[in-house]
Structures are given as structure tokens and as C-alpha cells.
Design a protein around this motif. Structure first.
Motif, PDB file in Angstrom:
ATOM      1  N   UNK A  79       0.801  -1.301  -0.018  1.00  0.00           N
ATOM      2  CA  UNK A  79      -0.001   0.037  -0.122  1.00  0.00           C
ATOM      3  C   UNK A  79       0.962   1.260   0.005  1.00  0.00           C
ATOM      4  N   UNK A  80       0.577   2.186  -0.703  1.00  0.00           N
ATOM      5  CA  UNK A  80       1.382   3.388  -1.082  1.00  0.00           C
ATOM      6  C   UNK A  80       0.667   4.615  -0.505  1.00  0.00           C
ATOM      7  N   UNK A  81       1.437   5.253   0.307  1.00  0.00           N
ATOM      8  CA  UNK A  81       1.128   6.719   0.612  1.00  0.00           C
ATOM      9  C   UNK A  81       1.622   7.809   0.064  1.00  0.00           C
ATOM     10  N   UNK A  82       1.182   8.582  -0.959  1.00  0.00           N
ATOM     11  CA  UNK A  82       1.757   9.756  -1.646  1.00  0.00           C
ATOM     12  C   UNK A  82       2.505  10.586  -0.798  1.00  0.00           C
ATOM     13  N   UNK A  83       1.947  10.886   0.423  1.00  0.00           N
ATOM     14  CA  UNK A  83       2.698  11.852   1.351  1.00  0.00           C
ATOM     15  C   UNK A  83       3.933  11.338   1.779  1.00  0.00           C
ATOM     16  N   UNK A  84       4.041   9.856   2.057  1.00  0.00           N
ATOM     17  CA  UNK A  84       5.112   9.254   2.763  1.00  0.00           C
ATOM     18  C   UNK A  84       6.250   9.391   1.622  1.00  0.00           C
ATOM     19  N   UNK A  85       5.749   8.988   0.467  1.00  0.00           N
ATOM     20  CA  UNK A  85       6.669   8.642  -0.922  1.00  0.00           C
ATOM     21  C   UNK A  85       7.475   9.970  -0.829  1.00  0.00           C
ATOM     22  N   UNK A 124      -4.585  17.572  -4.909  1.00  0.00           N
ATOM     23  CA  UNK A 124      -5.653  17.598  -6.142  1.00  0.00           C
ATOM     24  C   UNK A 124      -5.109  17.942  -7.625  1.00  0.00           C
ATOM     25  N   UNK A 125      -3.879  18.582  -7.484  1.00  0.00           N
ATOM     26  CA  UNK A 125      -3.099  19.026  -8.777  1.00  0.00           C
ATOM     27  C   UNK A 125      -2.081  17.907  -9.185  1.00  0.00           C
ATOM     28  N   UNK A 126      -1.991  16.787  -8.157  1.00  0.00           N
ATOM     29  CA  UNK A 126      -0.852  16.016  -8.566  1.00  0.00           C
ATOM     30  C   UNK A 126      -1.653  14.513  -8.794  1.00  0.00           C
ATOM     31  N   UNK A 127      -2.885  14.414  -9.059  1.00  0.00           N
ATOM     32  CA  UNK A 127      -3.548  13.163  -9.119  1.00  0.00           C
ATOM     33  C   UNK A 127      -2.931  12.344 -10.145  1.00  0.00           C
ATOM     34  N   UNK A 128      -2.845  12.717 -11.222  1.00  0.00           N
ATOM     35  CA  UNK A 128      -2.179  11.852 -12.355  1.00  0.00           C
ATOM     36  C   UNK A 128      -0.882  11.389 -12.198  1.00  0.00           C
ATOM     37  N   UNK A 129      -0.063  12.124 -11.644  1.00  0.00           N
ATOM     38  CA  UNK A 129       1.388  11.885 -11.509  1.00  0.00           C
ATOM     39  C   UNK A 129       1.481  10.892 -10.178  1.00  0.00           C
ATOM     40  N   UNK A 130       0.591  11.119  -9.233  1.00  0.00           N
ATOM     41  CA  UNK A 130       0.401  10.096  -8.211  1.00  0.00           C
ATOM     42  C   UNK A 130      -0.043   8.823  -8.270  1.00  0.00           C
ATOM     43  N   UNK A 131      -0.971   8.507  -9.280  1.00  0.00           N
ATOM     44  CA  UNK A 131      -1.486   7.344  -9.884  1.00  0.00           C
ATOM     45  C   UNK A 131      -0.405   6.594 -10.407  1.00  0.00           C
ATOM     46  N   UNK A 132       0.386   7.336 -11.298  1.00  0.00           N
ATOM     47  CA  UNK A 132       1.488   6.671 -12.221  1.00  0.00           C
ATOM     48  C   UNK A 132       2.669   6.260 -11.127  1.00  0.00           C
ATOM     49  N   UNK A 133       2.884   7.130  -9.990  1.00  0.00           N
ATOM     50  CA  UNK A 133       3.758   6.653  -9.227  1.00  0.00           C
ATOM     51  C   UNK A 133       3.598   5.563  -8.381  1.00  0.00           C
TER      52      UNK A 133
END
Length: 300
Positions: free
Chosen positions: A223-229, A284-293
Motif C-alpha cells: 500500500x502506497x502513501x503519496x505523502x510518505x513517498x 488534487x493537482x498531482x492526481x495523475x502523477x500520484x497514480x503513475x507513481x
């Protein structure tokens, strides 16, 4: 009959417990010859830690500088394994010194060469960049990474700082002050990790390890947390500067480690909450990059 090797290093016993639970399905199979190998150091690190030794391990941990290990038994070195379950923990955002030391050893290169490997980590919460470093070392050993499981402490970031530090310095896994949650990977998650072992065993028996990781992800293994990344990546850049400064100035090592200690305290309790707020604002501005990441880090 397939040969499977379980490799781990542990101080508190947590990673050994994880290793044994994930290995249960393999142990219960008549078609598997299972071997355990605990990585051991010539000069063990203390447990529980004291403050001085804990921070003194920082430069070599982050810079992935190896230390001497006890040799791997000849029986293991002379066996060709069909699968290796490789368990590790994270020290200062890098694989722990014992893990790095093993992966850089000649013994590891012999064992891992042209062999499927599944990595299994047990960490506080930040393992992403450590896993990237593990990937590099596995490639250098000509290993074939086919799966990954990341077990973490599920409580909040700042709460887990308090509970894990108390555990590391006391050596006792308990509810700090009687009010904080137990530190580390929860007993429930450890016990239930055997489900991942079932998936691994099934893929091995079907000779279909290439399709293993999506099955593990669907079962909740990563499970990935974009904040922790974001925090992990940023902290790696900062730790790189600090570790090099300290390691290259051995004469002033103790004094520099004390300064780093203060910096780390401020970074955790003052800077990280600010980073979290900024992350929420920009999310909200980084949803696309977060999904890819997320897709990348859930893969192998």
C-alpha cells in the motif's frame, strides 16, 4: 521437490516472526524443501539501542557501507534454490547495515545469481526508497526480483516515531505510558501475512512467478502513501548530505552526530507537519502523477 530459502536479519524478533508466518504454507507443503538463514554479524549491533550507538549507525546505514558477517553455511551455498524469500528492515531510509552487508557479499552473489527473489520488508512506514536501493543490489547480484511485500506500522507518522523509538531504546514491545498503541507491525498483520505465503507458494508450484506481484498487490501486500513517498524522497536528499559530511569528518564525528540529532528532531516535529499540509493542498493537482507513481512502486 522445490528448494526455497528464507533469509532474514532481526534484533527485536519482529522480522523473524514475519518470516515464519509468511513461510507457513511452504512449511506445510510436502513439495517444498524449506531452509532458513539468519544473517549474523561478526560484531552485533546492540539491542536495545542506546542513544549514542543509535545515531552512530546513521552514516554507514544511509551510505550502505558494509560490515563483516558470519559466513553462510556451506550447505546453503552449495544448494540451487528455486525461490528466495528475502526479508529486510529499514535503517535511516536505507536497507539496514546487515542487509546491505549481505547483499554486497560474495556469498550473496553466489546464492542469488539467476534466482527468483521476493522481498519482504517490515518497517515503520517509509520503505519506498530503501526498496529502490534493494533493487539495485539485487540486479548487481544477477537476482530476479519477482515479488514484494511491504508490512508497516499502520499508526500515524508522528505517533509511530514515539512508539518505535521507545521500543528501540527499551527493548520491550509495550504500550508506552499505557496509552500509546503497540509499536511496529501489528500482530494481526503479522499473523495474516501467511496469506501472502499462500499466493507465493501457488505461483511457485504453477511455475508462474512472473505474474505474482499483481496477485500480491490485490491481496493488500503493498500500500502506497503519496505523502510518505514525498517525505522519503526529500529526506533521502537531506540524509545524503548529512551522512557524507559526517562520514568524511571522522575527527568531528561525535559533534556532528549531535547536531544531526537536533536537526532530525526539528525535521520530524516541525518540518514534516508543514510538508503534510502542503501535500494536502497540492494533492488534487498531482492526481495523475500520484497514480503513475503508485503503480510503479507497487510493482517490481
Amino acid at each position: 521437490m522445490k528448494n526455497v530459502l528464507v533469509i532474514y536479519y532481526t534484533q527485536s524478533g519482529q522480522l523473524e516472526s514475519i518470516a515464519k508466518n509468511i513461510a507457513k504454507p511452504f512449511l506445510n507443503s510436502d513439495e517444498i524443501n524449506l531452509t532458513f538463514h539468519e544473517i549474523q554479524l561478526e560484531k552485533p549491533f546492540p539491542f536495545p539501542w542506546n542513544k549514542e550507538s543509535f545515531f552512530d549507525a546513521f552514516p554507514e546505514s544511509f551510505l550502505q557501507i558494509p560490515t563483516a558477517l558470519k559466513p553462510v553455511p556451506e550447505e546453503i551455498l552449495n544448494t540451487k534454490f528455486d525461490l528466495i524469500l528475502f526479508h529486510y528492515q529499514v535503517w535511516y531510509l536505507s536497507p539496514s547495515i546487515p542487509i546491505n552487508s549481505f547483499l554486497k557479499s560474495d556469498d550473496a552473489k553466489k546464492i542469488l545469481n539467476n534466482t527468483p527473489v521476493i522481498t519482504i520488508s517490515g518497517s515503520r512506514n517509509m520503505w519506498i526508497m530503501a526498496q529502490e536501493k534493494i533493487k539495485v543490489l539485487l540486479r548487481k547480484a544477477n537476482a530476479n526480483l519477482v515479488g514484494n511485500v511491504a508490512l508497516v506500522d499502520r499508526v500515524g507518522n508522528l505517533i509511530s516515531v514515539i512508539t518505535i523509538v521507545e521500543w528501540m531504546f527499551s527493548g520491550v514491545k509495550k504500550k508506552y505510558l499505557g496509552i500509546f498503541p503497540l509499536p511496529g507491525v501489528s500482530e494481526k498483520d503479522i499473523q495474516e501475512s501467511s496469506q501472502f505465503g499462500e499466493i507465493m507458494l501457488d505461483s511457485l508450484q504453477q511455475n508462474n512467478l512472473a505474474q505474482l506481484q499483481p496477485k500480491l498487490v490485490n491481496a493488500g501486500a503493498v500500500k502506497i502513501s503519496s505523502y510518505l513517498v514525498t517525505v522519503d524522497k526529500t529526506a533521502n536528499k537531506i540524509f545524503n548530505k548529512w551522512s557524507n559530511i559526517i562520514y568524511k569528518n571522522q575527527k568531528n564525528r561525535k559533534q556532528l552526530l549531535k547536531v544531526f540529532n537536533v536537526y532530525l528532531f526539528l525535521a520530524i516535529w516541525l518540518i514534516s507537519p508543514i510538508v503534510y499540509i502542503l501535500h494536502l493542498i497540492t494533492y488534487p493537482l498531482k492526481l495523475k502523477s500520484i497514480k503513475k507513481e503508485t503503480q510503479y512502486y507497487q510493482g517490481v
